[in-house]
Scaffold this motif. Structure first.
Motif, PDB file in Angstrom:
ATOM      1  N   MET A  25      17.314 -12.958 -66.276  1.00 22.17           N
ATOM      2  CA  MET A  25      16.579 -13.433 -65.095  1.00 22.17           C
ATOM      3  C   MET A  25      17.224 -14.701 -64.565  1.00 22.17           C
ATOM      4  O   MET A  25      17.634 -15.567 -65.305  1.00 22.17           O
ATOM      5  CB  MET A  25      15.129 -13.708 -65.505  1.00 22.17           C
ATOM      6  CG  MET A  25      14.202 -13.798 -64.328  1.00 22.17           C
ATOM      7  SD  MET A  25      12.852 -14.922 -64.692  1.00 22.17           S
ATOM      8  CE  MET A  25      13.703 -16.493 -64.733  1.00 22.17           C
ATOM      9  N   SER A  26      17.334 -14.780 -63.242  1.00 22.07           N
ATOM     10  CA  SER A  26      17.993 -15.946 -62.641  1.00 22.07           C
ATOM     11  C   SER A  26      17.035 -17.130 -62.595  1.00 22.07           C
ATOM     12  O   SER A  26      15.819 -16.963 -62.490  1.00 22.07           O
ATOM     13  CB  SER A  26      18.474 -15.604 -61.234  1.00 22.07           C
ATOM     14  OG  SER A  26      17.359 -15.347 -60.408  1.00 22.07           O
ATOM     15  N   ARG A  79      15.434 -22.287 -59.734  1.00 18.90           N
ATOM     16  CA  ARG A  79      15.847 -23.608 -59.241  1.00 18.90           C
ATOM     17  C   ARG A  79      17.314 -23.623 -58.837  1.00 18.90           C
ATOM     18  O   ARG A  79      17.775 -24.557 -58.201  1.00 18.90           O
ATOM     19  CB  ARG A  79      15.642 -24.653 -60.341  1.00 18.90           C
ATOM     20  CG  ARG A  79      14.210 -24.833 -60.745  1.00 18.90           C
ATOM     21  CD  ARG A  79      13.685 -26.159 -60.230  1.00 18.90           C
ATOM     22  NE  ARG A  79      12.248 -26.222 -60.280  1.00 18.90           N
ATOM     23  CZ  ARG A  79      11.572 -26.568 -61.359  1.00 18.90           C
ATOM     24  NH1 ARG A  79      12.213 -26.873 -62.464  1.00 18.90           N
ATOM     25  NH2 ARG A  79      10.266 -26.605 -61.337  1.00 18.90           N
ATOM     26  N   HIS A  96       5.669 -33.485 -54.292  1.00 20.07           N
ATOM     27  CA  HIS A  96       4.809 -32.502 -54.949  1.00 20.07           C
ATOM     28  C   HIS A  96       3.430 -32.460 -54.310  1.00 20.07           C
ATOM     29  O   HIS A  96       2.834 -31.393 -54.154  1.00 20.07           O
ATOM     30  CB  HIS A  96       4.699 -32.783 -56.444  1.00 20.07           C
ATOM     31  CG  HIS A  96       4.013 -31.688 -57.177  1.00 20.07           C
ATOM     32  ND1 HIS A  96       2.707 -31.776 -57.574  1.00 20.07           N
ATOM     33  CD2 HIS A  96       4.430 -30.451 -57.531  1.00 20.07           C
ATOM     34  CE1 HIS A  96       2.363 -30.641 -58.161  1.00 20.07           C
ATOM     35  NE2 HIS A  96       3.387 -29.819 -58.151  1.00 20.07           N
ATOM     36  N   ASN A 156       3.601 -30.291 -51.392  1.00 21.99           N
ATOM     37  CA  ASN A 156       3.506 -28.869 -51.749  1.00 21.99           C
ATOM     38  C   ASN A 156       2.046 -28.443 -51.827  1.00 21.99           C
ATOM     39  O   ASN A 156       1.673 -27.373 -51.362  1.00 21.99           O
ATOM     40  CB  ASN A 156       4.158 -28.613 -53.108  1.00 21.99           C
ATOM     41  CG  ASN A 156       5.671 -28.678 -53.047  1.00 21.99           C
ATOM     42  OD1 ASN A 156       6.243 -28.676 -51.970  1.00 21.99           O
ATOM     43  ND2 ASN A 156       6.304 -28.735 -54.199  1.00 21.99           N
ATOM     44  N   LEU A 157       1.203 -29.288 -52.440  1.00 20.94           N
ATOM     45  CA  LEU A 157      -0.208 -28.931 -52.582  1.00 20.94           C
ATOM     46  C   LEU A 157      -0.919 -28.975 -51.232  1.00 20.94           C
ATOM     47  O   LEU A 157      -1.807 -28.159 -50.966  1.00 20.94           O
ATOM     48  CB  LEU A 157      -0.906 -29.880 -53.561  1.00 20.94           C
ATOM     49  CG  LEU A 157      -0.432 -29.797 -55.012  1.00 20.94           C
ATOM     50  CD1 LEU A 157      -1.249 -30.721 -55.889  1.00 20.94           C
ATOM     51  CD2 LEU A 157      -0.541 -28.370 -55.539  1.00 20.94           C
ATOM     52  N   SER A 212       0.205 -28.057 -48.510  1.00 18.07           N
ATOM     53  CA  SER A 212       0.511 -26.876 -47.709  1.00 18.07           C
ATOM     54  C   SER A 212      -0.477 -25.748 -48.015  1.00 18.07           C
ATOM     55  O   SER A 212      -0.503 -24.747 -47.318  1.00 18.07           O
ATOM     56  CB  SER A 212       1.950 -26.416 -47.956  1.00 18.07           C
ATOM     57  OG  SER A 212       2.084 -25.904 -49.256  1.00 18.07           O
ATOM     58  N   ARG A 237      10.141 -30.846 -53.105  1.00 15.22           N
ATOM     59  CA  ARG A 237      10.936 -31.680 -53.999  1.00 15.22           C
ATOM     60  C   ARG A 237      12.434 -31.439 -53.752  1.00 15.22           C
ATOM     61  O   ARG A 237      13.263 -32.276 -54.047  1.00 15.22           O
ATOM     62  CB  ARG A 237      10.575 -31.393 -55.459  1.00 15.22           C
ATOM     63  CG  ARG A 237       9.160 -31.854 -55.777  1.00 15.22           C
ATOM     64  CD  ARG A 237       8.699 -31.377 -57.131  1.00 15.22           C
ATOM     65  NE  ARG A 237       8.607 -29.928 -57.185  1.00 15.22           N
ATOM     66  CZ  ARG A 237       8.106 -29.253 -58.225  1.00 15.22           C
ATOM     67  NH1 ARG A 237       7.668 -29.909 -59.277  1.00 15.22           N
ATOM     68  NH2 ARG A 237       8.034 -27.946 -58.205  1.00 15.22           N
ATOM     69  N   PHE A 238      12.766 -30.267 -53.196  1.00 17.56           N
ATOM     70  CA  PHE A 238      14.149 -29.977 -52.799  1.00 17.56           C
ATOM     71  C   PHE A 238      14.328 -30.129 -51.287  1.00 17.56           C
ATOM     72  O   PHE A 238      15.364 -30.596 -50.828  1.00 17.56           O
ATOM     73  CB  PHE A 238      14.541 -28.554 -53.211  1.00 17.56           C
ATOM     74  CG  PHE A 238      14.517 -28.341 -54.698  1.00 17.56           C
ATOM     75  CD1 PHE A 238      15.449 -28.968 -55.514  1.00 17.56           C
ATOM     76  CD2 PHE A 238      13.559 -27.544 -55.283  1.00 17.56           C
ATOM     77  CE1 PHE A 238      15.429 -28.789 -56.884  1.00 17.56           C
ATOM     78  CE2 PHE A 238      13.530 -27.356 -56.653  1.00 17.56           C
ATOM     79  CZ  PHE A 238      14.466 -27.975 -57.454  1.00 17.56           C
TER      80      PHE A 238
END
Lengths: 264, 331
Positions: free
Chosen positions: B1-2, B5, B213, B216-217, B219, B277-278
């Motif tokens: 599995m890749s 990240r 982060h 992110n939440l 959103s 974060r990216f």
């Protein structure tokens, strides 16, 4: 020697709430003990969703107190409360670009440390286990935008489980699910309650689902608690008809429960 | 599995390489050709070394300034879009740039220039930020984000008409100066300004990255964000406040430069995914490279009378953004 008793998950005393001038809750009192499996039902506008929002500390009651794990709900720092209580919202707005695993990892948020709050290997392992637990192991790499409503609901539940909650609040989790998915979901919720000991309170429209899968039914009507007890004891036309304004029949089911239906 | 990240990390590395290449080559290109060997030759006295002055004091200073402004505008756009859950929200759509412009032009009208105009711009930006924060309190929660956006659009229109009044009252020369400033410009002399701006803006960028982060939440929706452990109102106000202040600072020196905060975050999200974060550092790198390139295009295309960078970004950004909107609509 007396041991310090674990505070009750929920003690609500005489809570009232208004949206502007419109009263929604008019003095509700009830408490939930650890390990209970409670359905919250009532007609549209009875105050069910408002009650969930008060219990989760999103809003403050105009009167009365809502005590969650020994502390006023709105007084909890969100991060600390999120480490003990998970909420499954009625509508899920998680961006569709996220995979099942990414969405589930959001449940680790209240535990993340450090400047950038990246998840550790342990967090990823917990999220994977949560997906497996709800039977959504194969959705790890699948994007939410390609999932069905039932599949997304499972991922949401996995996210809540990743919080490792003692208390789980659900707002109409069966909305939009077909019979098969409803049965799977409620059997799962029941096993989470029985096997992991999670205290569970769920708003539901469906009294038959409440009777089939829950131990206790709290019936809301006009912002008051109209009935509170074993579902079978409340599923009676004389109790339900004034609440819903409908003509109903009830029947004993072959497996000893009660079912309710509409008169033609 | 890749590893999920892997893609965003590779994307960030690629963006960093692009930025480095752009920053290294952009100073070498311009209307007057320079002798690189002579420019780097320290044995020639500075005052006599025209190549050196052009390379360092003009072009490199300009590239550094463009990179800082581009970073700020792209990051601020991304922050506004994430915290207000609206693809069209940027400091421009909420009137921060308009407020800064009005402040700077008011100072210009009474005879101020340079640093004084910048102070006026920051003051205008700060007042607008305060107004937005006050409005954000009034328009709380998910339904409020649309109301906040509409209020921002209205503020913007108000500032635009006040700027028109200023232009109407000014004499022709002043009017031209104002118009030129409103087109945006990155022509600074010397590295002094960038050296002063860099620590402030980079500190702001670091703060925004540390809120990634929480973004992110945010959103999701406010209730869910809260149930996952953050105070949505507080996080939104902190991020918007810092992003808006950074924008005000950049605008008051560079003038309002549009579309960077609108299209860059969209492009970066396509490459890196949805994790802020990216995406935020991606916007910083991509925005910096984009604005240096846009300014380079402006310097090349216009010949002696170079094209202001604000016009270049609008000419590139407008059609690109329409194309994005159409593609979304068709899906």
């Amino acid at each position: 020697m007396t041991s310090v008793a674990e505070p009750s998950p929920i003690i609500a005393r005489d809570i009232s709430f208004r949206y502007g001038e419109k009263p929604v809750l008019n003095g509700c009192s009830f408490s939930v003990s650890p390990g209970e499996l409670v359905a919250l039902a009532g007609p549209n506008g009875a105050g069910k969703s408002t009650l969930i929002s008060l219990l989760s500390g999103c809003q403050t009651p105009n009167g009365g107190t809502v005590n969650v794990f020994g502390r006023e709900a709105s007084q909890w720092p969100p991060r600390e409360l999120a480490q003990r209580m998970a909420v499954l919202p009625q509508r899920d707005l998680t961006p569709g670009a996220m995979t099942g695993l990414e969405a589930t990892l959001l449940g680790r948020s209240p535990f993340l440390e450090g400047f950038f709050r990246f998840e550790s290997r342990e967090d990823v392992a917990i999220a994977r286990a949560a997906l497996e637990r709800v039977g959504a192991g194969e959705f790890t790499e699948k994007r939410l935008s390609t999932m069905s409503g039932g599949e997304r609901q499972l991922v949401c539940l996995a996210r809540a489980l990743a919080q490792k909650p003692d208390l789980l609040l659900l707002d109409e989790p069966a909305t939009g699910l077909d019979l098969g998915h409803q049965q799977a979901l409620f059997r799962l919720l029941r096993s989470l309650n029985r096997e992991e000991g999670i205290t569970l309170i769920s708003v539901t429209h469906d009294l038959n689902l409440a009777a089939l899968y829950f131990d206790r039914l709290v019936l809301l009507h006009n912002g008051l608690i109209h009935g509170d007890g074993a579902p079978d004891s409340l599923l009676k036309p004389e109790i339900l008809e004034p609440v819903y304004g409908a003509e109903l029949w009830t029947l004993q089911t072959p497996h000893g429960g009660t079912t309710v239906g509409l008169m033609p | 599995m890749s590893n999920p990240r892997l893609r965003p990390i590779l994307g960030l590395v690629a963006l960093l390489v692009i930025l480095v290449v752009v920053v290294m080559t952009a100073p070498l290109i311009g209307t007057s050709s320079i002798d690189l060997g002579r420019a780097l030759d320290t044995s020639i006295p500075r005052e006599e070394n025209v190549d050196r002055i052009i390379l360092f004091d003009l072009r490199l200073a300009r590239v550094a300034f463009a990179a800082l402004v581009g970073m700020t505008l792209a990051m601020a756009g991304c922050v506004f879009q994430a915290t207000l859950r609206n693809d069209l929200a940027t400091p421009y759509t909420l009137g921060v740039s308009g407020g800064s412009s009005l402040g700077a032009l008011l100072v210009m009208r009474v005879g101020g220039f340079g640093p004084l105009m910048a102070m006026g711009g920051v003051a205008g930006g700060v007042i607008t930020v305060a107004a937005i924060l006050w409005l954000a309190r009034r328009f709380r929660g998910a339904e409020g984000t649309v109301g906040l956006l509409l209020a921002g659009v209205t503020l913007n229109l108000l500032f635009s008409s006040m700027i028109l009044v200023l232009q109407y009252l000014a004499d022709p020369y002043e009017t031209y100066a104002m118009l030129r400033w409103l087109m945006g410009g990155l022509d600074v002399v010397g590295l002094g300004l960038s050296l002063w701006l860099a620590p402030v803006l980079l500190l702001g960028a670091l703060f925004l990255w540390s809120r990634a982060h929480a973004m992110n939440l945010l959103s999701l929706d406010d209730r869910t964000a809260r149930s996952l452990g953050i105070n949505p109102d507080r996080q939104r106000l902190a991020s918007i406040g810092v992003a808006a202040m950074m924008t005000a600072l950049a605008v008051s020196f560079a003038g309002p430069i549009g579309f960077v905060g609108l299209i860059l975050p969209h492009g970066i999200r396509r490459i890196l995914g949805g994790d802020h974060r990216f995406v935020l550092p991606g916007c910083a790198l991509g925005g910096a490279a984009f604005l240096v390139l846009a300014d380079l295009v402006g310097r090349m295309v216009g010949g002696d009378a170079e094209l202001p960078v604000g016009i270049v970004t609008a000419l590139i950004g407008g059609p690109v953004f329409l194309w994005i909107l159409l593609k979304k609509q068709l899906r």
